[in-house]
Design a protein around this motif. Structure first.
Motif, PDB file in Angstrom:
ATOM      1  N   MET A 116       0.842  -1.192   0.000  1.00  0.00           N
ATOM      2  CA  MET A 116       0.000   0.000   0.000  1.00  0.00           C
ATOM      3  C   MET A 116       0.877   1.242   0.000  1.00  0.00           C
ATOM      4  SD  MET A 116      -1.355   0.881   3.848  1.00  0.00           S
ATOM      5  CE  MET A 116      -1.326   2.650   3.526  1.00  0.00           C
ATOM      6  N   ILE A 129      -2.447  -1.401  -3.271  1.00  0.00           N
ATOM      7  CA  ILE A 129      -3.575  -0.545  -2.934  1.00  0.00           C
ATOM      8  C   ILE A 129      -3.030   0.843  -2.606  1.00  0.00           C
ATOM      9  CG2 ILE A 129      -5.473  -0.126  -1.313  1.00  0.00           C
ATOM     10  CD1 ILE A 129      -5.532  -3.148  -0.802  1.00  0.00           C
ATOM     11  N   THR A 131      -2.524   5.286  -3.998  1.00  0.00           N
ATOM     12  CA  THR A 131      -2.644   6.396  -4.933  1.00  0.00           C
ATOM     13  C   THR A 131      -1.997   6.055  -6.269  1.00  0.00           C
ATOM     14  OG1 THR A 131      -2.549   7.955  -3.093  1.00  0.00           O
ATOM     15  CG2 THR A 131      -2.009   8.823  -5.261  1.00  0.00           C
ATOM     16  N   GLN A 268      -4.168  12.404  -0.499  1.00  0.00           N
ATOM     17  CA  GLN A 268      -4.315  10.961  -0.646  1.00  0.00           C
ATOM     18  C   GLN A 268      -5.303  10.455   0.404  1.00  0.00           C
ATOM     19  OE1 GLN A 268      -0.402   8.879  -1.680  1.00  0.00           O
ATOM     20  NE2 GLN A 268       0.234  10.392  -0.177  1.00  0.00           N
ATOM     21  N   LYS A 269      -5.486   9.137   0.474  1.00  0.00           N
ATOM     22  CA  LYS A 269      -6.409   8.535   1.429  1.00  0.00           C
ATOM     23  C   LYS A 269      -5.735   7.391   2.192  1.00  0.00           C
ATOM     24  CE  LYS A 269     -10.540   9.683  -1.238  1.00  0.00           C
ATOM     25  NZ  LYS A 269     -11.728   9.147  -1.946  1.00  0.00           N
ATOM     26  N   THR A 272      -8.157   5.064   4.020  1.00  0.00           N
ATOM     27  CA  THR A 272      -8.841   4.147   3.112  1.00  0.00           C
ATOM     28  C   THR A 272      -7.927   3.023   2.657  1.00  0.00           C
ATOM     29  OG1 THR A 272     -10.179   6.011   2.341  1.00  0.00           O
ATOM     30  CG2 THR A 272     -10.166   4.032   0.968  1.00  0.00           C
ATOM     31  N   MET A 273      -6.689   3.357   2.320  1.00  0.00           N
ATOM     32  CA  MET A 273      -5.727   2.336   1.890  1.00  0.00           C
ATOM     33  C   MET A 273      -5.619   1.214   2.915  1.00  0.00           C
ATOM     34  SD  MET A 273      -2.519   4.630   0.571  1.00  0.00           S
ATOM     35  CE  MET A 273      -2.773   6.182  -0.261  1.00  0.00           C
ATOM     36  N   VAL A 276      -9.163  -0.727   3.564  1.00  0.00           N
ATOM     37  CA  VAL A 276      -9.400  -1.686   2.484  1.00  0.00           C
ATOM     38  C   VAL A 276      -8.338  -2.781   2.504  1.00  0.00           C
ATOM     39  CG1 VAL A 276      -9.443  -1.944  -0.033  1.00  0.00           C
ATOM     40  CG2 VAL A 276     -10.598  -0.008   1.046  1.00  0.00           C
ATOM     41  N   VAL A 309      -5.448  -1.263  -6.865  1.00  0.00           N
ATOM     42  CA  VAL A 309      -6.668  -0.650  -6.366  1.00  0.00           C
ATOM     43  C   VAL A 309      -6.367   0.827  -6.104  1.00  0.00           C
ATOM     44  CG1 VAL A 309      -8.384  -0.607  -4.526  1.00  0.00           C
ATOM     45  CG2 VAL A 309      -7.487  -2.799  -5.343  1.00  0.00           C
ATOM     46  N   ASP A 310      -6.941   1.699  -6.918  1.00  0.00           N
ATOM     47  CA  ASP A 310      -6.676   3.136  -6.842  1.00  0.00           C
ATOM     48  C   ASP A 310      -7.624   3.761  -5.826  1.00  0.00           C
ATOM     49  OD1 ASP A 310      -6.231   5.825  -7.234  1.00  0.00           O
ATOM     50  OD2 ASP A 310      -6.478   5.779  -9.413  1.00  0.00           O
ATOM     51  N   THR A 311      -7.074   4.324  -4.743  1.00  0.00           N
ATOM     52  CA  THR A 311      -7.902   4.924  -3.697  1.00  0.00           C
ATOM     53  C   THR A 311      -8.172   6.410  -3.933  1.00  0.00           C
ATOM     54  OG1 THR A 311      -5.885   5.169  -2.360  1.00  0.00           O
ATOM     55  CG2 THR A 311      -7.285   3.273  -1.902  1.00  0.00           C
TER      56      THR A 311
END
Length: 335
Positions: A116, A129, A131, A268-269, A272-273, A276, A309-311
Motif C-alpha cells: 500500500m 492498494i 494512490t 491521498q487517502k 482508506t488504503m 481496504v 486498487v486506486d484509492t
C-alpha cells in the motif's frame, strides 16, 4: 422423523453456515501494517483505518516500523513480523530493492502480502492498494504550471529511490516538460528529515535575480509544514512569497493553506488504503489461492486479484479547504 424434528434440521442446515461465516474471525488472527517513520501523522491516520477494519472483523491489528526514516529498519521490522507467522501483512515499500526479496520470502512461507502507498511491483506481492502516484504528480504539475503562468524556477523536496515519490516526480516532470519557461533547478534529497528540508528551503529563498526560486514542491508529507515555516519567515522579513505545493492533508499543512503560506496540497487517502488493505489480506487468509506466489498475476487474464486498487487523489486549496477541515474535526483527528 416428525415434522417438528424435520423443521429443526432444516433450520440448522440453513443457519449454521451463516453463523460460521459470521464467526470465521478471531483475535488470534494477527495482521500487520509495516512502514517507515511510524510517528508521521500520515501513518497514524492509516493505522486508524487499519484498526477500524480490524474492529469490524474482530481480529488483531498492529502497526510496525522504525520511528524515523530508516529503510533498513523497516526491513528488520518486516522480517520480525514474518517470523511471527501472521495472518497477513500490508506494507508500504520505502526501498524496493531491499524489501522485494523479503516480500517474496513471506509469500513463499504462505503469508499473504499486499503493498500500500508505495509499491514493489517486481516482488511477488499479490497487488497494490493506494494512490496513482503518477496521476498525483501530474495533478500537482498542472497546478504549478497554471500558478506560475508557465514560467519560473522550480525545486523539489523528495527522497530519491522511494517508488511512490519517484512516480510523483515523474508525473510533475511530464507536465512541466510542456512548459519551456519552467526550469527544474534541483531535486533535493531531504533524506527523510523535514528539518533538513526546512534548512534547504531557507537557502533557496535567499537566491536572487535569475537564480530566484519561484516554486517549492514537496513530494513527501512531512516536508510541507517545515518548508512552509521557512516561507512564512521569509514573508515576515519582506519576501513577496513563493509558490509552495505540498503533499497530504495533515492539520499543520492544511492550516498553512488557510494562512496563505501553502498554495495547495495533493490529497491521498491513507485511512482508506489501510482499511481496504486489512480486509483484502483477511480475505486471502481465509480463502487462499493455491497458486499464490507461483503465478505472475499481472499477466494472468483469469487472475483472482486486481493489479492495482486506486484509492484516489485530489487537489486541496482554499476553495475546498473548509470541507476537509470539517471532516477531520468530525472524525476527532488532529493529524
Amino acid at each position: 422423523m416428525s415434522v417438528w424434528t424435520k423443521g429443526i434440521v432444516i433450520a440448522l442446515v440453513t443457519v449454521l453456515p451463516l453463523l460460521e461465516g459470521c464467526t470465521r474471525h478471531s483475535k488470534s488472527e494477527h495482521y500487520y501494517l509495516v512502514t517507515v517513520n511510524v510517528d508521521l501523522p500520515y501513518w497514524k491516520t492509516a493505522y486508524e483505518g487499519f484498526q477500524k477494519a480490524a474492529a469490524e472483523y474482530g481480529v488483531t491489528a498492529d502497526l510496525r516500523g522504525p520511528n524515523k526514516f530508516d529503510p533498513q529498519g523497516e526491513v528488520q521490522e518486516f522480517r520480525s513480523v514474518v517470523a511471527s507467522k501472521p495472518a497477513g501483512i500490508l506494507v508500504s515499500v520505502t526501498n524496493s530493492s531491499l524489501l522485494a526479496p523479503e516480500i517474496d520470502a513471506a509469500i513463499a512461507a504462505g503469508i499473504p502480502v499486499i503493498t500500500m502507498d508505495s509499491d514493489a511491483p517486481e516482488s511477488k506481492r499479490l497487488y497494490f492498494i493506494g494512490t496513482n502516484n503518477l496521476q498525483a504528480g501530474r495533478l500537482g504539475g498542472q497546478r504549478v504550471a497554471a500558478q506560475l503562468n508557465g514560467k519560473g524556477n522550480v525545486v523539489f523536496f523528495t527522497m530519491p529511490g522511494q517508488p511512490n515519490l519517484d512516480e510523483r516526480l515523474k508525473g510533475y516532470k511530464d507536465v512541466l516538460s510542456g512548459y519551456p519557461g519552467i526550469k527544474v533547478v534541483e531535486v533535493f534529497d531531504m533524506k527523510g528529515d523535514s528539518g533538513v528540508a526546512m534548512d534547504k528551503a531557507q537557502e533557496y529563498l535567499a537566491r536572487k535575480g535569475n537564480d530566484r526560486i519561484d516554486a517549492l514542491i514537496c513530494l513527501q508529507s512531512s516536508a510541507g509544514k517545515d518548508v512552509g515555516e521557512a516561507v512564512r519567515r521569509a514573508k515576515a522579513d519582506g519576501d513577496p512569497g513563493r509558490l509552495l505545493v505540498a503533499m497530504d492533508t495533515d492539520v499543520a499543512t492544511l492550516q498553512l493553506i488557510k494562512d496563505g503560506i501553502i498554495d495547495s496540497t495533493i490529497s491521498q487517502k491513507p485511512y482508506t488504503m489501510a482499511y481496504v488493505g486489512l480486509k483484502a489480506i483477511d480475505n486471502v487468509h481465509h480463502y487462499p489461492m493455491k497458486t499464490a506466489g507461483g503465478t505472475d498475476y499481472s499477466l494472468d487474464p483469469f487472475s483472482p486479484f486486481p493489479a492495482f486498487v486506486d484509492t484516489g487523489v485530489s487537489l486541496v486549496d482554499k476553495s475546498n479547504l473548509a470541507s476537509i477541515l470539517e471532516r477531520k474535526e468530525a472524525a476527532g483527528g488532529s493529524q
